[in-house]
Scaffold this motif. Structure first.
Motif, PDB file in Angstrom:
ATOM      1  N   SER A 156      -7.025   1.919  -6.742  1.00 45.65           N
ATOM      2  CA  SER A 156      -6.896   3.290  -6.224  1.00 45.65           C
ATOM      3  C   SER A 156      -7.670   3.380  -4.919  1.00 45.65           C
ATOM      4  CB  SER A 156      -7.482   4.286  -7.224  1.00 45.65           C
ATOM      5  OG  SER A 156      -7.638   5.535  -6.576  1.00 45.65           O
ATOM      6  N   LEU A 157      -7.086   4.064  -3.941  1.00 47.12           N
ATOM      7  CA  LEU A 157      -7.783   4.236  -2.658  1.00 47.12           C
ATOM      8  C   LEU A 157      -8.569   5.547  -2.612  1.00 47.12           C
ATOM      9  CD1 LEU A 157      -4.982   2.930  -0.269  1.00 47.12           C
ATOM     10  CD2 LEU A 157      -7.133   1.802  -0.862  1.00 47.12           C
ATOM     11  N   SER A 158      -8.717   6.214  -3.773  1.00 48.28           N
ATOM     12  CA  SER A 158      -9.310   7.558  -3.761  1.00 48.28           C
ATOM     13  C   SER A 158     -10.757   7.555  -3.261  1.00 48.28           C
ATOM     14  CB  SER A 158      -9.236   8.180  -5.158  1.00 48.28           C
ATOM     15  OG  SER A 158      -9.928   7.357  -6.074  1.00 48.28           O
ATOM     16  N   ARG A 159     -11.486   6.444  -3.445  1.00 48.26           N
ATOM     17  CA  ARG A 159     -12.886   6.411  -2.989  1.00 48.26           C
ATOM     18  C   ARG A 159     -13.040   5.749  -1.621  1.00 48.26           C
ATOM     19  NH1 ARG A 159     -15.753   3.098  -6.842  1.00 48.26           N
ATOM     20  NH2 ARG A 159     -17.643   3.614  -5.676  1.00 48.26           N
TER      21      ARG A 159
ATOM     22  N   VAL B 292       0.865  -1.173   0.000  1.00 49.57           N
ATOM     23  CA  VAL B 292       0.000   0.000   0.000  1.00 49.57           C
ATOM     24  C   VAL B 292       0.905   1.228   0.000  1.00 49.57           C
ATOM     25  CG1 VAL B 292      -1.865   1.213   1.179  1.00 49.57           C
ATOM     26  CG2 VAL B 292      -1.688  -1.285   1.363  1.00 49.57           C
ATOM     27  N   GLN B 293       0.782   2.024  -1.060  1.00 50.38           N
ATOM     28  CA  GLN B 293       1.726   3.118  -1.250  1.00 50.38           C
ATOM     29  C   GLN B 293       1.121   4.183  -2.149  1.00 50.38           C
ATOM     30  OE1 GLN B 293       5.308   1.297  -2.625  1.00 50.38           O
ATOM     31  NE2 GLN B 293       6.634   2.715  -1.537  1.00 50.38           N
ATOM     32  N   ASP B 294       1.347   5.441  -1.827  1.00 49.44           N
ATOM     33  CA  ASP B 294       0.993   6.570  -2.704  1.00 49.44           C
ATOM     34  C   ASP B 294      -0.454   6.509  -3.185  1.00 49.44           C
ATOM     35  OD1 ASP B 294       3.686   7.294  -2.493  1.00 49.44           O
ATOM     36  OD2 ASP B 294       4.236   6.035  -4.204  1.00 49.44           O
ATOM     37  N   GLY B 295      -1.364   6.117  -2.296  1.00 48.64           N
ATOM     38  CA  GLY B 295      -2.777   6.116  -2.651  1.00 48.64           C
ATOM     39  C   GLY B 295      -3.236   4.916  -3.448  1.00 48.64           C
ATOM     40  N   PHE B 296      -2.379   3.921  -3.600  1.00 47.65           N
ATOM     41  CA  PHE B 296      -2.754   2.713  -4.336  1.00 47.65           C
ATOM     42  C   PHE B 296      -2.484   1.472  -3.500  1.00 47.65           C
ATOM     43  CE2 PHE B 296      -2.243   5.833  -7.630  1.00 47.65           C
ATOM     44  CZ  PHE B 296      -3.288   5.545  -8.494  1.00 47.65           C
ATOM     45  N   TRP B 297      -3.295   0.460  -3.765  1.00 50.21           N
ATOM     46  CA  TRP B 297      -3.112  -0.823  -3.094  1.00 50.21           C
ATOM     47  C   TRP B 297      -2.803  -1.859  -4.170  1.00 50.21           C
ATOM     48  CZ3 TRP B 297      -5.878  -2.219   1.974  1.00 50.21           C
ATOM     49  CH2 TRP B 297      -5.400  -3.452   2.448  1.00 50.21           C
ATOM     50  N   PHE B 298      -1.587  -2.412  -4.113  1.00 55.74           N
ATOM     51  CA  PHE B 298      -1.196  -3.459  -5.052  1.00 55.74           C
ATOM     52  C   PHE B 298      -1.275  -4.798  -4.339  1.00 55.74           C
ATOM     53  CE2 PHE B 298       2.041  -6.377  -6.697  1.00 55.74           C
ATOM     54  CZ  PHE B 298       1.571  -6.534  -7.978  1.00 55.74           C
ATOM     55  N   VAL B 299      -1.881  -5.778  -4.970  1.00 52.06           N
ATOM     56  CA  VAL B 299      -1.929  -7.110  -4.379  1.00 52.06           C
ATOM     57  C   VAL B 299      -1.711  -8.154  -5.474  1.00 52.06           C
ATOM     58  CG1 VAL B 299      -4.454  -7.198  -4.431  1.00 52.06           C
ATOM     59  CG2 VAL B 299      -3.221  -8.685  -2.870  1.00 52.06           C
ATOM     60  N   ARG B 300      -0.901  -9.150  -5.143  1.00 52.12           N
ATOM     61  CA  ARG B 300      -0.627 -10.249  -6.072  1.00 52.12           C
ATOM     62  C   ARG B 300      -0.899 -11.549  -5.347  1.00 52.12           C
ATOM     63  NH1 ARG B 300       4.252 -12.923  -6.926  1.00 52.12           N
ATOM     64  NH2 ARG B 300       5.359 -11.284  -5.812  1.00 52.12           N
ATOM     65  N   SER B 301      -1.738 -12.370  -5.981  1.00 48.47           N
ATOM     66  CA  SER B 301      -2.100 -13.653  -5.386  1.00 48.47           C
ATOM     67  C   SER B 301      -1.517 -14.772  -6.228  1.00 48.47           C
ATOM     68  CB  SER B 301      -3.622 -13.779  -5.329  1.00 48.47           C
ATOM     69  OG  SER B 301      -3.975 -15.122  -5.062  1.00 48.47           O
ATOM     70  N   GLY B 302      -1.260 -15.915  -5.589  1.00 51.07           N
ATOM     71  CA  GLY B 302      -0.792 -17.068  -6.347  1.00 51.07           C
ATOM     72  C   GLY B 302      -1.926 -17.814  -7.019  1.00 51.07           C
ATOM     73  N   ASN B 303      -3.157 -17.682  -6.504  1.00 48.06           N
ATOM     74  CA  ASN B 303      -4.219 -18.558  -7.014  1.00 48.06           C
ATOM     75  C   ASN B 303      -5.619 -17.925  -7.022  1.00 48.06           C
ATOM     76  OD1 ASN B 303      -4.663 -18.445  -4.296  1.00 48.06           O
ATOM     77  ND2 ASN B 303      -4.524 -20.644  -3.902  1.00 48.06           N
TER      78      ASN B 303
END
Ligand SMILES: [Zn+2]
Length: 285
Positions: free
Chosen positions: A257-260, A221-232
């Motif tokens: 984007s976390l803007s909302r 979670v960085q700079d107003g964005f949430w990045f997530v990577r899943s294996g499955n």
């Protein structure tokens, strides 16, 4: 929108898998304490708590260097409270707030169990959840309720508490009674190194995710964005105030984007069948 609290601000390469809620033959579980730990080792668990009803199990921990053993107990008054990293029980007639505070004083982890157990889905009433303070979180999934009345899930309760500004973590617990439950739910902690202190710190500060089968390989979670990577995962959802799904992405990676987001945001991963993973919330203002 600014981030007020991000439990994933620190990120480490090591993820450890563990069980926080398990019964042995000391109460109503199927296996003796040592065999329960052996079963978790066979399933690839890195840490495990034994939490019998109002009795502290003491397995021959030195025989099992492969797993980090956390002593604990399920305080089983009218409602149940999971107390991990404690070696003594408490009287059942204490107030719940005293149980929480005495557990914190003993450096324990405190989780309120299976809120939606029962034919009225109300093991813990909302009024109780809202009036108690300082506990670390609630069980948002409890596998034993799959076999009982009510719902094993309690993300509805969690979203209500979070929406009111409460800072609470969500745990997925097996509540192991039977052998066939082993491997049904766990919590993955992100730690610097393999130690009990690191595991407990991550569980208390939210640097973990809860799972019933979906795997998260990266949470950032960085700079107003949430990045997530899943294996499955087949889909990833960004959830905010009152449980509203702000966005759903098909596939196993997403940048939201976390803007909302209002008050908090969290991510759920949807895997095959009933496999899910739940990140902890990030709090925004
Ligand atoms: Zn239990």
């Amino acid at each position: 929108m600014a981030i007020r609290l991000n439990p994933y601000a620190q990120r480490y390469p090591l993820w450890l898998k563990g069980n926080l809620h398990a019964h042995t033959t000391l109460s109503d579980g199927e296996l003796p304490p040592d065999e329960t730990l052996e079963a978790f080792i066979r399933r690839g668990y890195d840490y495990a708590a034994l939490t019998d009803h109002d009795v502290v199990a003491t397995p021959a921990e030195e025989r099992y260097p492969q797993i980090l053993f956390l002593p604990g107990v399920e305080h089983s008054a009218q409602q149940h409270i999971l107390r991990v990293n404690v070696t003594t029980t408490l009287p059942r007639d204490l107030s719940y707030q005293s149980v929480i505070d005495l557990t914190l004083q003993a450096d324990g982890l405190v989780i309120l169990n299976h809120p939606n157990w029962g034919d009225d889905f109300n093991h813990w009433r909302d009024a109780q959840l809202f009036s108690l303070e300082r506990f670390h979180g609630i069980e948002i999934y409890n596998n034993v309720i799959e076999y009982l009345e009510g719902s094993p899930y309690a993300t509805d309760r969690w979203d209500r508490l979070l929406s009111a500004g409460r800072q609470l973590w969500g745990y997925a617990n097996e509540d192991t009674h039977r052998i066939l439950q082993i491997g049904s739910a766990w919590n993955m902690v992100n730690v610097r190194q393999r130690s009990k202190a690191e595991v407990l710190e991550a569980l208390k500060t939210g640097r973990f995710y809860a799972s019933t089968g979906a795997v998260l390989e990266e949470i950032a979670v960085q700079d107003g964005f949430w990045f997530v990577r899943s294996g499955n995962a087949k889909a990833l959802r960004l959830i905010s105030h009152q449980g509203e799904v702000l966005e759903e992405v098909k596939g196993s990676t997403a940048t939201f984007s976390l803007s909302r987001a209002r008050v908090y945001a969290r991510v759920e991963a949807v895997g095959d069948g009933f496999a899910r993973a739940w990140t902890q919330p990030v709090f925004v203002e």
